[in-house]
Scaffold this motif. Sequence first.
Motif, PDB file in Angstrom:
ATOM      1  N   ALA A 154       8.623 -27.548 -43.857  1.00 26.47           N
ATOM      2  CA  ALA A 154       7.745 -26.955 -44.822  1.00 26.47           C
ATOM      3  C   ALA A 154       7.075 -25.603 -44.090  1.00 26.47           C
ATOM      4  O   ALA A 154       7.043 -24.456 -44.654  1.00 26.47           O
ATOM      5  CB  ALA A 154       6.637 -27.622 -45.365  1.00 26.47           C
ATOM      6  N   ASP A 155       6.846 -25.646 -42.940  1.00 27.64           N
ATOM      7  CA  ASP A 155       6.311 -24.706 -42.040  1.00 27.64           C
ATOM      8  C   ASP A 155       7.180 -23.364 -41.998  1.00 27.64           C
ATOM      9  O   ASP A 155       7.057 -22.257 -41.988  1.00 27.64           O
ATOM     10  CB  ASP A 155       5.698 -24.933 -40.977  1.00 27.64           C
ATOM     11  CG  ASP A 155       4.689 -23.915 -40.319  1.00 27.64           C
ATOM     12  OD1 ASP A 155       3.755 -23.397 -41.069  1.00 27.64           O
ATOM     13  OD2 ASP A 155       4.703 -23.774 -39.106  1.00 27.64           O
ATOM     14  N   VAL A 156       8.553 -23.875 -41.660  1.00 30.62           N
ATOM     15  CA  VAL A 156       9.327 -22.833 -41.481  1.00 30.62           C
ATOM     16  C   VAL A 156       9.782 -22.237 -42.840  1.00 30.62           C
ATOM     17  O   VAL A 156      10.007 -20.969 -42.759  1.00 30.62           O
ATOM     18  CB  VAL A 156      11.119 -23.447 -41.215  1.00 30.62           C
ATOM     19  CG1 VAL A 156      12.265 -22.513 -41.356  1.00 30.62           C
ATOM     20  CG2 VAL A 156      10.800 -23.933 -39.855  1.00 30.62           C
ATOM     21  N   TYR A 157       9.695 -23.021 -43.993  1.00 31.10           N
ATOM     22  CA  TYR A 157       9.772 -22.139 -45.233  1.00 31.10           C
ATOM     23  C   TYR A 157       8.616 -21.301 -45.404  1.00 31.10           C
ATOM     24  O   TYR A 157       8.759 -20.239 -45.948  1.00 31.10           O
ATOM     25  CB  TYR A 157       9.682 -23.258 -46.360  1.00 31.10           C
ATOM     26  CG  TYR A 157      11.125 -24.207 -46.493  1.00 31.10           C
ATOM     27  CD1 TYR A 157      12.234 -23.352 -45.989  1.00 31.10           C
ATOM     28  CD2 TYR A 157      10.897 -25.308 -47.185  1.00 31.10           C
ATOM     29  CE1 TYR A 157      13.567 -24.334 -46.214  1.00 31.10           C
ATOM     30  CE2 TYR A 157      12.189 -26.239 -47.112  1.00 31.10           C
ATOM     31  CZ  TYR A 157      13.558 -25.578 -46.641  1.00 31.10           C
ATOM     32  OH  TYR A 157      14.507 -26.473 -47.079  1.00 31.10           O
ATOM     33  N   ARG A 158       7.476 -21.765 -44.858  1.00 28.73           N
ATOM     34  CA  ARG A 158       6.110 -20.789 -45.153  1.00 28.73           C
ATOM     35  C   ARG A 158       6.477 -19.380 -44.492  1.00 28.73           C
ATOM     36  O   ARG A 158       6.081 -18.523 -44.806  1.00 28.73           O
ATOM     37  CB  ARG A 158       4.893 -21.560 -44.714  1.00 28.73           C
ATOM     38  CG  ARG A 158       3.938 -20.877 -44.649  1.00 28.73           C
ATOM     39  CD  ARG A 158       2.296 -21.548 -44.000  1.00 28.73           C
ATOM     40  NE  ARG A 158       1.611 -20.374 -44.055  1.00 28.73           N
ATOM     41  CZ  ARG A 158       0.348 -20.603 -43.241  1.00 28.73           C
ATOM     42  NH1 ARG A 158       0.348 -21.631 -42.582  1.00 28.73           N
ATOM     43  NH2 ARG A 158      -0.437 -19.636 -42.941  1.00 28.73           N
ATOM     44  N   ALA A 159       6.930 -19.796 -43.115  1.00 25.85           N
ATOM     45  CA  ALA A 159       7.204 -18.338 -42.574  1.00 25.85           C
ATOM     46  C   ALA A 159       8.088 -17.541 -43.065  1.00 25.85           C
ATOM     47  O   ALA A 159       7.919 -16.363 -42.735  1.00 25.85           O
ATOM     48  CB  ALA A 159       7.631 -18.886 -41.107  1.00 25.85           C
ATOM     49  N   GLN A 160       9.047 -17.986 -43.947  1.00 31.20           N
ATOM     50  CA  GLN A 160      10.014 -17.141 -44.807  1.00 31.20           C
ATOM     51  C   GLN A 160       9.410 -16.858 -45.889  1.00 31.20           C
ATOM     52  O   GLN A 160      10.187 -16.336 -46.991  1.00 31.20           O
ATOM     53  CB  GLN A 160      11.308 -17.771 -44.836  1.00 31.20           C
ATOM     54  CG  GLN A 160      11.915 -18.194 -43.584  1.00 31.20           C
ATOM     55  CD  GLN A 160      13.196 -19.106 -43.948  1.00 31.20           C
ATOM     56  OE1 GLN A 160      13.165 -20.251 -44.173  1.00 31.20           O
ATOM     57  NE2 GLN A 160      14.517 -18.391 -43.619  1.00 31.20           N
ATOM     58  N   ARG A 161       8.257 -17.296 -46.526  1.00 28.07           N
ATOM     59  CA  ARG A 161       7.579 -16.956 -47.649  1.00 28.07           C
ATOM     60  C   ARG A 161       8.404 -17.826 -48.826  1.00 28.07           C
ATOM     61  O   ARG A 161       8.404 -17.049 -49.792  1.00 28.07           O
ATOM     62  CB  ARG A 161       7.397 -15.577 -47.872  1.00 28.07           C
ATOM     63  CG  ARG A 161       6.446 -14.687 -46.928  1.00 28.07           C
ATOM     64  CD  ARG A 161       6.319 -13.492 -47.091  1.00 28.07           C
ATOM     65  NE  ARG A 161       5.153 -13.361 -48.277  1.00 28.07           N
ATOM     66  CZ  ARG A 161       3.761 -13.532 -48.284  1.00 28.07           C
ATOM     67  NH1 ARG A 161       3.196 -13.954 -47.176  1.00 28.07           N
ATOM     68  NH2 ARG A 161       3.243 -13.445 -49.435  1.00 28.07           N
ATOM     69  N   ARG A 162       8.945 -18.617 -48.664  1.00 26.20           N
ATOM     70  CA  ARG A 162       9.616 -19.619 -49.488  1.00 26.20           C
ATOM     71  C   ARG A 162       8.722 -20.577 -50.050  1.00 26.20           C
ATOM     72  O   ARG A 162       8.574 -21.705 -49.919  1.00 26.20           O
ATOM     73  CB  ARG A 162      10.865 -20.205 -48.864  1.00 26.20           C
ATOM     74  CG  ARG A 162      11.991 -19.183 -48.475  1.00 26.20           C
ATOM     75  CD  ARG A 162      13.131 -19.849 -47.575  1.00 26.20           C
ATOM     76  NE  ARG A 162      13.747 -20.987 -48.320  1.00 26.20           N
ATOM     77  CZ  ARG A 162      14.531 -21.627 -47.738  1.00 26.20           C
ATOM     78  NH1 ARG A 162      15.185 -21.378 -46.397  1.00 26.20           N
ATOM     79  NH2 ARG A 162      15.096 -22.793 -48.455  1.00 26.20           N
ATOM     80  N   PHE A 163       7.765 -20.044 -50.847  1.00 27.47           N
ATOM     81  CA  PHE A 163       6.360 -20.863 -51.083  1.00 27.47           C
ATOM     82  C   PHE A 163       6.698 -21.929 -52.034  1.00 27.47           C
ATOM     83  O   PHE A 163       6.035 -23.202 -52.038  1.00 27.47           O
ATOM     84  CB  PHE A 163       5.093 -20.069 -51.711  1.00 27.47           C
ATOM     85  CG  PHE A 163       4.856 -18.947 -50.795  1.00 27.47           C
ATOM     86  CD1 PHE A 163       4.405 -19.365 -49.460  1.00 27.47           C
ATOM     87  CD2 PHE A 163       4.857 -17.633 -50.958  1.00 27.47           C
ATOM     88  CE1 PHE A 163       3.888 -18.489 -48.636  1.00 27.47           C
ATOM     89  CE2 PHE A 163       4.367 -16.576 -50.091  1.00 27.47           C
ATOM     90  CZ  PHE A 163       3.924 -17.178 -48.666  1.00 27.47           C
ATOM     91  N   ALA A 164       7.914 -21.894 -52.954  1.00 23.32           N
ATOM     92  CA  ALA A 164       8.048 -22.620 -53.691  1.00 23.32           C
ATOM     93  C   ALA A 164       8.891 -24.005 -53.090  1.00 23.32           C
ATOM     94  O   ALA A 164       8.496 -25.285 -53.444  1.00 23.32           O
ATOM     95  CB  ALA A 164       9.276 -22.492 -54.828  1.00 23.32           C
ATOM     96  N   ASP A 165       9.641 -23.744 -52.080  1.00 28.10           N
ATOM     97  CA  ASP A 165      10.113 -24.572 -51.194  1.00 28.10           C
ATOM     98  C   ASP A 165       9.077 -25.506 -50.238  1.00 28.10           C
ATOM     99  O   ASP A 165       9.185 -26.726 -50.084  1.00 28.10           O
ATOM    100  CB  ASP A 165      11.237 -23.986 -50.098  1.00 28.10           C
ATOM    101  CG  ASP A 165      12.538 -23.739 -51.015  1.00 28.10           C
ATOM    102  OD1 ASP A 165      12.772 -24.327 -51.739  1.00 28.10           O
ATOM    103  OD2 ASP A 165      12.887 -22.633 -50.487  1.00 28.10           O
ATOM    104  N   VAL A 166       8.061 -24.703 -50.084  1.00 25.96           N
ATOM    105  CA  VAL A 166       6.985 -25.301 -49.193  1.00 25.96           C
ATOM    106  C   VAL A 166       6.214 -26.468 -50.223  1.00 25.96           C
ATOM    107  O   VAL A 166       5.993 -27.553 -49.911  1.00 25.96           O
ATOM    108  CB  VAL A 166       5.964 -24.331 -48.922  1.00 25.96           C
ATOM    109  CG1 VAL A 166       4.650 -24.949 -48.226  1.00 25.96           C
ATOM    110  CG2 VAL A 166       6.224 -23.407 -47.886  1.00 25.96           C
ATOM    111  N   GLU A 167       6.086 -26.222 -51.475  1.00 27.29           N
ATOM    112  CA  GLU A 167       5.550 -26.838 -52.647  1.00 27.29           C
ATOM    113  C   GLU A 167       6.494 -28.186 -52.893  1.00 27.29           C
ATOM    114  O   GLU A 167       5.884 -29.152 -52.833  1.00 27.29           O
ATOM    115  CB  GLU A 167       5.286 -26.109 -53.701  1.00 27.29           C
ATOM    116  CG  GLU A 167       4.411 -27.086 -54.780  1.00 27.29           C
ATOM    117  CD  GLU A 167       3.210 -27.695 -54.435  1.00 27.29           C
ATOM    118  OE1 GLU A 167       2.555 -28.652 -54.828  1.00 27.29           O
ATOM    119  OE2 GLU A 167       2.266 -27.062 -53.473  1.00 27.29           O
ATOM    120  N   ASP A 168       7.756 -27.867 -52.895  1.00 30.14           N
ATOM    121  CA  ASP A 168       8.754 -29.037 -53.014  1.00 30.14           C
ATOM    122  C   ASP A 168       8.574 -29.990 -51.816  1.00 30.14           C
ATOM    123  O   ASP A 168       8.586 -31.281 -52.028  1.00 30.14           O
ATOM    124  CB  ASP A 168       9.730 -28.569 -53.220  1.00 30.14           C
ATOM    125  CG  ASP A 168      10.107 -27.937 -54.470  1.00 30.14           C
ATOM    126  OD1 ASP A 168       9.413 -28.211 -55.253  1.00 30.14           O
ATOM    127  OD2 ASP A 168      11.477 -26.952 -54.607  1.00 30.14           O
TER     128      ASP A 168
END
Length: 267
Positions: A154-168
Motif C-alpha cells: 500500500a505504501d508503494v502505491y502511495r508513493a506512486q500516488r496510486r490512491f485508489a490502489d491504496v484504498e483497495d
Amino acid sequence: MNARRVLRPEADPDHERAKIEARTTEQWIDEGALRAEASGAATRAAAAPVRSSRRARHVDPSTSAVIAGAARDAKRAAVLTERLGHAQEAFERERFDEARRLGTSLLRELPGVAAIHEVIGLANYRLGRWKQAAQELEVAQQLAPNMELLPVLADVYRAQRRFADVEDVWGEIRAASPGAEVLAEGRIVAAGALADQGDLKGALRTMGKASPAPKRVRDHHLRQWYVLGDLNDRAGEPLEAARWFELVAAHDRDFVDVGERLRALGR
C-alpha cells in the motif's frame, strides 16, 4: 520494508518519511523469513548486528521446500537456498543493492519462489524504486499471500500516488482483521494517502480508532500517536496535536522528533 506516510506539505517527503518511519525495518526479518510488518518510503532503521559473511541467514523451511522442489537436484537446491539466505542477510544489513542483485540472480532458476520476489521488492522499496518494488511485491503476493506484506505494498502505491490502489489494499487489510501491528501500519498508510490528497479530515477519521490507552505500549502505538499529532497540527488543532505528541513523549521522549514538535507548539 517498510515503506512510508503522513507528510507535512512544506517538508521534503523523503526526509519526513524517514523520520516518521524510523525503527521498523529490523522487524521484517524473522529467522530469515522476510516479513513486512511496517514500512515507509525511506525507512532508516538501526543497522543489524554484524554477522560473518560466510554464514547465510536461515531460510524458512517452507521456502526451502519450494526451492528443493524446483531445483534440479539436492546439491543445487542447497546452493540456491544459501544464496537466498545471503540476500536476506544483505537486506537486513541494509545492503539493498546487494540484496536486489542476489535476489534477481535467483529468479533465473526460481521464478516461482515468493520469498525471492519479496526480498527484491523490499530492497527496491528501501531504494525508492517504486515501480520495481510494486511489480515484485505483487508477484510475491500472488505466489504466497502474506497479510503482513500488504501495508508495504500500500505504501508503494502511495508513493506512486496510486490512491485508489491504496484504498483497495486498506480495504483488504480491514476485511481480514489481522494483528494489531499490521492493522496499525495499514491505517497509517491509508491516512497518509488521504493527507497527501489534502483530505486531513478524512485522514483523521481513518486514524480515529487508534487506542490512547493500550495495556502495553508498543512501537506501532507510538507511531499512530505521532501521526495523529502531526495530522492535528497540520489541521490547525494545536491543543489536540500537543495531546498526542505528549502521549508519545511520555513513553519515549526520543521518538522521531517529538520533543522538537512539542517545543514548536510551546510545550
